[in-house]
Write a protein that holds these residues in place. Structure first.
Motif, short mmCIF file in Angstrom:
data_model
loop_
_atom_site.label_atom_id
_atom_site.label_comp_id
_atom_site.label_asym_id
_atom_site.label_seq_id
_atom_site.Cartn_x
_atom_site.Cartn_y
_atom_site.Cartn_z
N VAL A 240 0.87 -1.18 0.00
CA VAL A 240 0.00 0.00 0.00
C VAL A 240 0.91 1.22 0.00
O VAL A 240 1.86 1.30 0.79
N VAL A 241 0.63 2.15 -0.90
CA VAL A 241 1.43 3.37 -1.03
C VAL A 241 0.51 4.56 -0.82
O VAL A 241 -0.54 4.65 -1.46
N ALA A 242 0.87 5.45 0.10
CA ALA A 242 0.11 6.69 0.31
C ALA A 242 1.02 7.86 -0.04
O ALA A 242 2.21 7.85 0.28
N GLN A 243 0.46 8.86 -0.69
CA GLN A 243 1.30 9.97 -1.12
C GLN A 243 0.61 11.31 -0.87
O GLN A 243 -0.60 11.40 -0.72
N ALA A 244 1.44 12.34 -0.82
CA ALA A 244 0.96 13.72 -0.66
C ALA A 244 1.92 14.63 -1.42
O ALA A 244 3.10 14.32 -1.57
N LEU A 245 1.39 15.74 -1.92
CA LEU A 245 2.20 16.74 -2.61
C LEU A 245 2.39 17.95 -1.70
O LEU A 245 1.41 18.47 -1.15
N LEU A 246 3.62 18.38 -1.55
CA LEU A 246 3.93 19.52 -0.69
C LEU A 246 4.68 20.59 -1.48
O LEU A 246 5.41 20.28 -2.43
N ARG A 247 4.51 21.84 -1.06
CA ARG A 247 5.22 22.94 -1.72
C ARG A 247 6.70 22.91 -1.35
O ARG A 247 7.07 22.70 -0.20
N ARG A 248 7.53 23.14 -2.36
CA ARG A 248 8.97 23.21 -2.11
C ARG A 248 9.32 24.47 -1.33
O ARG A 248 8.69 25.51 -1.49
N ARG A 249 10.35 24.35 -0.52
CA ARG A 249 10.78 25.49 0.28
C ARG A 249 11.36 26.60 -0.59
O ARG A 249 11.09 27.78 -0.38
N TYR A 250 12.16 26.22 -1.56
CA TYR A 250 12.77 27.18 -2.47
C TYR A 250 12.36 26.85 -3.89
O TYR A 250 12.16 25.69 -4.24
N GLY A 251 12.26 27.86 -4.72
CA GLY A 251 11.94 27.62 -6.11
C GLY A 251 10.47 27.32 -6.31
O GLY A 251 9.62 27.63 -5.48
N THR A 252 10.18 26.70 -7.44
CA THR A 252 8.79 26.43 -7.80
C THR A 252 8.53 24.93 -7.80
O THR A 252 9.44 24.12 -7.76
N GLY A 253 7.26 24.60 -7.87
CA GLY A 253 6.88 23.20 -8.00
C GLY A 253 6.54 22.54 -6.68
O GLY A 253 6.62 23.15 -5.60
N VAL B 127 6.72 18.72 -4.33
CA VAL B 127 7.54 17.54 -4.09
C VAL B 127 6.67 16.46 -3.46
O VAL B 127 5.72 16.75 -2.73
N LEU B 128 7.01 15.22 -3.75
CA LEU B 128 6.21 14.08 -3.31
C LEU B 128 6.71 13.55 -1.97
O LEU B 128 7.90 13.33 -1.79
N ALA B 129 5.78 13.36 -1.03
CA ALA B 129 6.05 12.63 0.20
C ALA B 129 5.32 11.30 0.10
O ALA B 129 4.15 11.26 -0.30
N VAL B 130 6.00 10.21 0.44
CA VAL B 130 5.45 8.88 0.19
C VAL B 130 5.55 8.01 1.43
O VAL B 130 6.60 7.96 2.09
N GLU B 131 4.46 7.34 1.74
CA GLU B 131 4.44 6.32 2.79
C GLU B 131 4.29 4.96 2.11
O GLU B 131 3.43 4.79 1.24
N VAL B 132 5.13 4.01 2.50
CA VAL B 132 5.15 2.70 1.84
C VAL B 132 4.99 1.59 2.87
O VAL B 132 5.80 1.47 3.79
N LEU B 133 3.95 0.80 2.70
CA LEU B 133 3.73 -0.40 3.50
C LEU B 133 3.80 -1.60 2.57
O LEU B 133 2.96 -1.76 1.69
N LEU B 134 4.84 -2.41 2.72
CA LEU B 134 5.01 -3.59 1.86
C LEU B 134 4.49 -4.83 2.58
O LEU B 134 4.50 -4.91 3.81
N ALA B 135 4.07 -5.81 1.78
CA ALA B 135 3.40 -6.99 2.34
C ALA B 135 4.42 -8.03 2.77
O ALA B 135 4.59 -9.08 2.14
N SER B 136 5.09 -7.76 3.87
CA SER B 136 5.98 -8.74 4.47
C SER B 136 5.13 -9.83 5.13
O SER B 136 3.92 -9.67 5.31
N PRO B 137 5.73 -10.97 5.49
CA PRO B 137 4.95 -12.01 6.18
C PRO B 137 4.24 -11.50 7.43
O PRO B 137 3.09 -11.87 7.70
N SER B 138 4.90 -10.62 8.19
CA SER B 138 4.28 -10.08 9.41
C SER B 138 3.09 -9.19 9.07
O SER B 138 2.06 -9.22 9.76
N VAL B 139 3.23 -8.39 8.02
CA VAL B 139 2.13 -7.52 7.59
C VAL B 139 0.95 -8.36 7.10
O VAL B 139 -0.21 -8.09 7.44
N LYS B 140 1.23 -9.39 6.33
CA LYS B 140 0.16 -10.26 5.83
C LYS B 140 -0.57 -10.94 6.98
O LYS B 140 -1.81 -11.06 6.97
N GLU B 141 0.18 -11.38 7.99
CA GLU B 141 -0.45 -12.06 9.12
C GLU B 141 -1.31 -11.10 9.93
O GLU B 141 -2.43 -11.45 10.35
#
Length: 346
Positions: free
Chosen positions: A260-273, A275-289
Motif C-alpha cells: 500500500v502506497v500513500a502519497q501527498a504533494l507539498l510545496r517546495r521550500r525554495y523555487g517552484t513546484g 515535491v512528493l512525500a510517500v508512505e510505503v507499507l510492503l506486504a511482508s509475512p508479518s504484515v500479511k499475518e
C-alpha cells in the motif's frame, strides 16, 4: 478557452470557477485571483453547462457532480470536476500533461516502482484528492507496459493517454462510455487477457470484489483509494465489504497484497513546484499475518520496523524532506493536520 490557457501563463496547477468570485488560479499551493471580474450565476452557468456530454449531464443532475476531460482550442487537455453547490454550478480544472512522466521524474522510490514488475498481486495507491494518484498510476502503468505486459485501465474519466506502450499494450476504458462501472470494467479485464489491471478508484463493494477476483485470477492489480495514509486506505477498502464477508476479504487480500502506497504533494521550500512525500507499507509475512487476523493497529509499528525492506512511514518521509531543506516545517505541519482529521496522527 482564455481562462484555461491562462493556467499556463500563471504557472497554475488548477483553475477554480465559482459564483460571486473571479476565477482563481492555484499557484504554488496558494489561490491567486485572475484579472477577470467576479462571475455571476449566469456567467458560470454559461461557462460550465455545455461542457458535459448528455450522459455526463445526467450524472451531474443525479449525483451533483461529474468528472470529465475538456480540450482548449490548441488541443491541450484538462481534467474537470463540475459540481452543484448552494449557489449553482462550480468547476475545478487542472492541466493534463501530453506525456506520462517517468517514476524518476515523480520521485517515486525504487521499491514502489518495483511493484509494477511483480507477476501478480494487489497494490493500493492512497492519497487525498489532488495528491497526484492519477499521475502515479499512469507512471506505473507505463512502467508495466514497457516490460511487455498487457495492461487494462478502467478510469472515470480517462486523463493520461498511453499512446507509446513499448513492447507492451495498454487498453484504456472509461466508465459510462466503454464500460458500465468500475466493477464491470475490472471483471471484463479477465476476458481481455489482461496481465495488469488498473482501477482508477475503489468506491463500492462490487469494485472491491472485482479487484479480489482479478487478484485470485493471477492478475497484477493497481487500485486507487481516496485516503491519506496506508493503514486508513486498507481500512476503507475492507469497510466496503459486507460484514459477514469481512474475514474472507481480509484473508484473500492477505494472500495477494503486494503493498500500500500513500502519497501527498507539498510545496517546495525554495523555487517552484511540488515535491512528493510517500508512505510505503510492503506486504511482508508479518504484515500479511496482521492483515489476515484483522490487527490493522499493528501495521504502523511493522512499517517502521520494515525500513530495511523498503518500507517508509509518512513521518520518515517528511523528516527526510525537512533534513534536505526541501520543505518547511509549516508545510509538514499542514500535512500532519490533514492526517489527524482522518484519525491517523503523524
Amino acid at each position: 478557452d482564455a481562462l484555461l490557457s491562462g493556467m499556463f501563463r500563471a504557472g497554475a496547477s488548477s483553475l477554480m470557477v465559482k459564483v460571486g468570485s473571479p476565477p482563481l488560479y492555484r499557484v504554488q499551493g496558494s489561490l491567486v485571483p485572475s484579472e477577470e471580474e467576479p462571475f455571476g450565476e449566469k456567467e458560470v452557468k454559461f461557462l460550465l453547462e455545455d461542457l458535459p456530454s448528455p450522459e455526463e449531464k445526467e450524472k451531474l443532475l443525479r449525483e451533483g457532480q461529474v468528472d470529465l476531460v475538456v480540450e482548449d482550442s490548441e488541443g491541450r487537455r484538462f481534467g474537470a470536476h463540475i459540481f452543484r453547490h448552494s449557489q449553482g454550478l462550480g468547476g475545478v480544472f487542472h492541466p493534463i500533461p501530453d506525456e506520462v512522466p517517468s517514476p524518476e521524474e515523480l520521485g517515486l522510490p525504487a521499491c514502489v516502482v518495483s511493484l509494477a514488475h511483480r507477476p501478480s498481486g494487489v497494490t493500493l495507491l492512497a492519497g487525498p484528492t489532488g495528491s497526484g494518484k492519477t499521475t502515479t498510476l499512469a507512471a506505473l502503468v507505463a512502467e508495466a507496459a514497457r516490460a511487455g505486459r498487457h495492461v487494462v485501465c478502467v478510469e472515470d474519466p480517462i486523463e493520461y493517454l498511453h499512446t507509446e506502450n513499448g513492447p507492451g499494450l495498454v487498453h484504456q476504458r472509461e466508465v459510462g462510455i466503454h464500460v458500465e462501472s468500475m466493477a464491470a470494467g475490472a471483471r471484463e479485464a479477465l476476458l481481455l487477457g489482461a496481465d495488469v489491471l488498473m482501477v482508477g478508484e475503489v468506491q463500492d463493494r462490487e469494485t472491491v470484489q472485482a479487484v479480489l477476483e482479478a487478484a485470485n485470477a493471477g492478475i497484477l492489480v493497481f487500485a486507487a483509494v481516496s485516503s491519506a495514509r496506508t493503514v486508513s486506505a486498507l481500512e476503507k477498502f475492507l469497510d466496503l465489504v459486507q460484514e459477514d464477508q469481512a474475514e474472507l476479504a481480509r484473508t484473500i487480500l492477505s494472500w495477494h497484497l503486494n503493498g500500500v502506497v500513500a502519497q501527498a504533494l507539498l510545496r517546495r521550500r525554495y523555487g517552484t513546484g511540488l515535491v512528493l512525500a510517500v508512505e510505503v507499507l510492503l506486504a511482508s509475512p508479518s504484515v500479511k499475518e496482521a492483515l489476515r487476523r484483522g490487527n490493522l493497529q499493528d501495521l504502523p509499528a511493522l512499517m517502521r520496523r520494515g525500513k530495511g525492506l523498503g518500507m517508509c512511514s509518512m513521518e520518515a518521509s517528511l523528516e527526510r524532506l525537512l533534513a534536505r531543506k526541501v520543505i518547511t516545517r509549516d508545510e509538514a505541519w499542514m500535512l500532519t493536520r490533514e492526517s489527524e482529521k482522518e484519525g491517523a496522527p503523524l
